[in-house]
Design an enzyme around this catalytic site. Structure first.
Site, mmCIF file in Angstrom:
data_model
loop_
_atom_site.group_PDB
_atom_site.id
_atom_site.type_symbol
_atom_site.label_atom_id
_atom_site.label_comp_id
_atom_site.label_asym_id
_atom_site.label_seq_id
_atom_site.Cartn_x
_atom_site.Cartn_y
_atom_site.Cartn_z
ATOM 1 C CB ALA A 128 -76.171 52.845 39.599
ATOM 2 N NE ARG B 203 -67.364 52.376 45.076
ATOM 3 C CZ ARG B 203 -67.296 50.826 44.432
ATOM 4 N NH1 ARG B 203 -68.149 50.754 44.025
ATOM 5 N NH2 ARG B 203 -66.044 50.557 43.899
ATOM 6 C CE LYS C 184 -75.896 62.445 44.214
ATOM 7 N NZ LYS C 184 -76.014 63.174 43.679
ATOM 8 C CG ASP D 287 -69.196 47.252 42.558
ATOM 9 O OD1 ASP D 287 -67.877 48.113 43.121
ATOM 10 O OD2 ASP D 287 -68.540 46.577 41.132
HETATM 11 P P1 FDA Z 1 -76.206 62.638 40.052
HETATM 12 O O1 FDA Z 1 -76.520 61.812 39.728
HETATM 13 O O2 FDA Z 1 -77.097 63.704 41.086
HETATM 14 O O3 FDA Z 1 -75.207 63.770 39.216
HETATM 15 C C1 FDA Z 1 -74.193 64.845 39.595
HETATM 16 C C2 FDA Z 1 -73.596 65.098 38.178
HETATM 17 O O4 FDA Z 1 -72.204 63.957 37.979
HETATM 18 C C3 FDA Z 1 -74.712 65.268 36.836
HETATM 19 O O5 FDA Z 1 -75.155 66.799 37.350
HETATM 20 C C4 FDA Z 1 -73.766 65.241 36.643
HETATM 21 O O6 FDA Z 1 -72.895 66.044 35.892
HETATM 22 C C5 FDA Z 1 -72.132 63.423 36.416
HETATM 23 N N1 FDA Z 1 -73.067 62.335 36.283
HETATM 24 C C6 FDA Z 1 -73.226 61.617 36.838
HETATM 25 N N2 FDA Z 1 -73.286 60.386 36.762
HETATM 26 C C7 FDA Z 1 -73.080 60.673 35.010
HETATM 27 C C8 FDA Z 1 -72.377 60.073 33.772
HETATM 28 N N3 FDA Z 1 -73.684 58.659 33.638
HETATM 29 N N4 FDA Z 1 -72.274 60.882 32.645
HETATM 30 C C9 FDA Z 1 -71.825 61.891 32.297
HETATM 31 N N5 FDA Z 1 -71.881 62.543 34.193
HETATM 32 C C10 FDA Z 1 -72.829 62.293 34.844
HETATM 33 N N6 FDA Z 1 -74.190 52.366 41.999
HETATM 34 C C11 FDA Z 1 -74.490 50.959 42.501
HETATM 35 O O7 FDA Z 1 -75.806 51.137 42.826
HETATM 36 N N7 FDA Z 1 -73.668 50.166 43.193
HETATM 37 C C12 FDA Z 1 -72.416 50.260 43.001
HETATM 38 O O8 FDA Z 1 -71.658 49.505 43.282
HETATM 39 C C13 FDA Z 1 -72.156 51.506 42.827
HETATM 40 N N8 FDA Z 1 -70.500 51.285 42.105
HETATM 41 C C14 FDA Z 1 -69.869 53.122 42.359
HETATM 42 C C15 FDA Z 1 -69.405 53.300 42.490
HETATM 43 C C16 FDA Z 1 -68.119 54.549 42.288
HETATM 44 C C17 FDA Z 1 -66.532 54.869 41.727
HETATM 45 C C18 FDA Z 1 -69.000 55.625 41.140
HETATM 46 C C19 FDA Z 1 -68.993 57.171 41.328
HETATM 47 C C20 FDA Z 1 -70.156 55.349 41.017
HETATM 48 C C21 FDA Z 1 -71.073 53.808 42.046
HETATM 49 N N9 FDA Z 1 -72.010 54.020 41.237
HETATM 50 C C22 FDA Z 1 -72.798 52.709 42.196
HETATM 51 C C23 FDA Z 1 -73.233 54.693 40.833
HETATM 52 C C24 FDA Z 1 -74.024 55.674 41.458
HETATM 53 O O9 FDA Z 1 -74.628 54.830 42.581
HETATM 54 C C25 FDA Z 1 -74.755 57.174 40.676
HETATM 55 O O10 FDA Z 1 -75.242 56.029 40.110
HETATM 56 C C26 FDA Z 1 -73.579 57.811 40.339
HETATM 57 O O11 FDA Z 1 -72.322 57.361 40.607
HETATM 58 C C27 FDA Z 1 -74.064 59.172 39.572
HETATM 59 O O12 FDA Z 1 -74.788 59.248 40.433
HETATM 60 P P2 FDA Z 1 -73.492 61.341 41.052
HETATM 61 O O13 FDA Z 1 -73.693 60.810 42.497
HETATM 62 O O14 FDA Z 1 -72.791 61.140 40.298
HETATM 63 O O15 FDA Z 1 -75.253 62.170 40.994
#
Ligand code: FDA
Length: 316
Positions: free
Chosen positions: A186, A181, A184, A130
């Site tokens: 976190a 992987r 975006k 990660d």
């Molecule tokens: P975005 O934030 O734009 O969300 C799109 C939609 O998804 C939202 O409108 C909502 O519907 C839904 N959604 C998103 N997050 C949600 C939540 N917490 N609860 C409910 N609904 C939600 N980051 C990092 O910094 N290091 C890492 O190693 C990882 N590893 C990782 C593994 C996997 C499998 C995933 C899916 C994500 C990560 N992340 C991560 C987290 C990533 O960076 C990001 O913060 C989240 O995936 C949220 O971004 P989205 O791409 O989903 O888009």
């Protein structure tokens, strides 16, 4: 602003202690975390497998401050690898380098990771590192490269599209043949290293996703963003990239409907399944991603405070 405050609180021990003492996040924990033990993670992964979803197991924990904790985390991952293999679960593992002792000593962390990669190689399993905050990006990629150059090719990295540097990191990963992987990002990052604007982060995601799908090695597209997922599907169709050449990844507890729909459409989907007791920072990051979760948290805090005052009056 709220998101920033929340991510700041992820690292504050007094807040963490209050949350744990009053069990303020029980509802959210149940939604996002499989349970406290490896057995809980395995059961969730097995259930996902029956729905044709793959899993990656994350033994929650990060920022460990001593060698004993790092050794325990390493042992936990070795046990996870054994169990995945013995129970024939369709799962791999995801880990954080600060969990393996990166803040204690780099050598210790490398030795722990090497041990995990050796066993994973024997069991023919993949290990994902990660990505943590930008303070660790270069060190994480350096540790990865060191073990990659020792011949461990069963290990991949995570790159975050909110970081300005990531286009260059994607290019290097493509040249090395490393599995990436793409997410975006976190963590709370300063403007000098990250895009402040969500539209820029999303646009960078679309750009780098295309590059990885066209030239990378089996990329994992980790997002719940339907617009980006539609973009990936359209790009794959246009470029004749088959569904076996990449996978989508999502978090346990997020958009189950979308996870199942993609599987129905013939795509490979892997779910990130966290388990363990150190769930607080993970959960705060999930709350920061979704304002509705934040409201839930605030309501719990207020209810807890009111209940405390009522009890105080009764006892007084
Ligand atoms: P975005 O934030 O734009 O969300 C799109 C939609 O998804 C939202 O409108 C909502 O519907 C839904 N959604 C998103 N997050 C949600 C939540 N917490 N609860 C409910 N609904 C939600 N980051 C990092 O910094 N290091 C890492 O190693 C990882 N590893 C990782 C593994 C996997 C499998 C995933 C899916 C994500 C990560 N992340 C991560 C987290 C990533 O960076 C990001 O913060 C989240 O995936 C949220 O971004 P989205 O791409 O989903 O888009």
């Amino acid at each position: 602003m709220l998101k920033g405050t929340l991510l700041y609180l992820a690292n504050r021990r007094p807040v963490y202690r209050a949350v744990m003492r009053h069990d303020l996040l029980r509802g959210l924990t149940q939604r996002y975390v499989a349970g406290e033990d490896l057995a809980d993670g395995i059961v969730v992964a097995q259930t996902l497998n029956t729905q044709r979803l793959m899993a990656t197991l994350d033994h929650l924990g990060e920022s460990v401050t001593n060698a004993a904790e790092a050794r325990a985390a390493t042992a936990g991952y070795l046990e996870a690898l054994e169990t995945i293999s013995r129970e024939q679960v369709d799962a791999n593992i995801s880990l954080k380098l600060t969990q393996l002792g990166l803040d204690v000593s780099r050598e210790l962390c490398v030795a722990h990771l090497r041990k995990i990669l050796e066993r994973a190689r024997e069991l023919e399993t993949f290990v994902r590192i990660d990505m943590e905050s930008s303070a660790y990006t270069q060190r994480t990629l350096d540790v990865h490269a060191e073990l990659w150059n020792e011949g461990f090719h069963n290990v991949g990295v995570v790159l975050q599209t909110y970081l300005l540097r990531t286009a260059a990191d994607v290019q290097r990963a493509i040249e090395m043949g490393v599995r990436v992987r793409l997410c975006k990002g976190a963590y709370l990052e300063p403007a000098r290293v990250a895009y402040a604007n969500k539209a820029d982060v999303d646009a960078n995601y679309a750009r780098l996703m295309e590059r990885l799908m066209a030239h990378g090695t089996y990329p994992a597209l980790a997002t719940h963003d339907e617009r980006l997922i539609r973009h990936a599907i359209a790009f794959a169709a246009r470029e004749s990239i088959g569904p076996e050449r990449f996978e989508f990844q999502m978090l346990f507890g997020v958009r189950r409907d979308l996870q199942l729909r993609l599987v129905e459409q013939g795509y490979r989907v892997r779910i990130y399944v966290p388990y363990g007791r150190a769930w607080y920072p993970y959960l705060v990051r999930r709350m920061a991603e979704r304002p509705a979760n934040l409201m839930f948290f605030m309501r719990s805090m207020v209810q807890e405070a009111l209940a405390g005052r009522r009890n105080g009056r009764r006892q007084g």
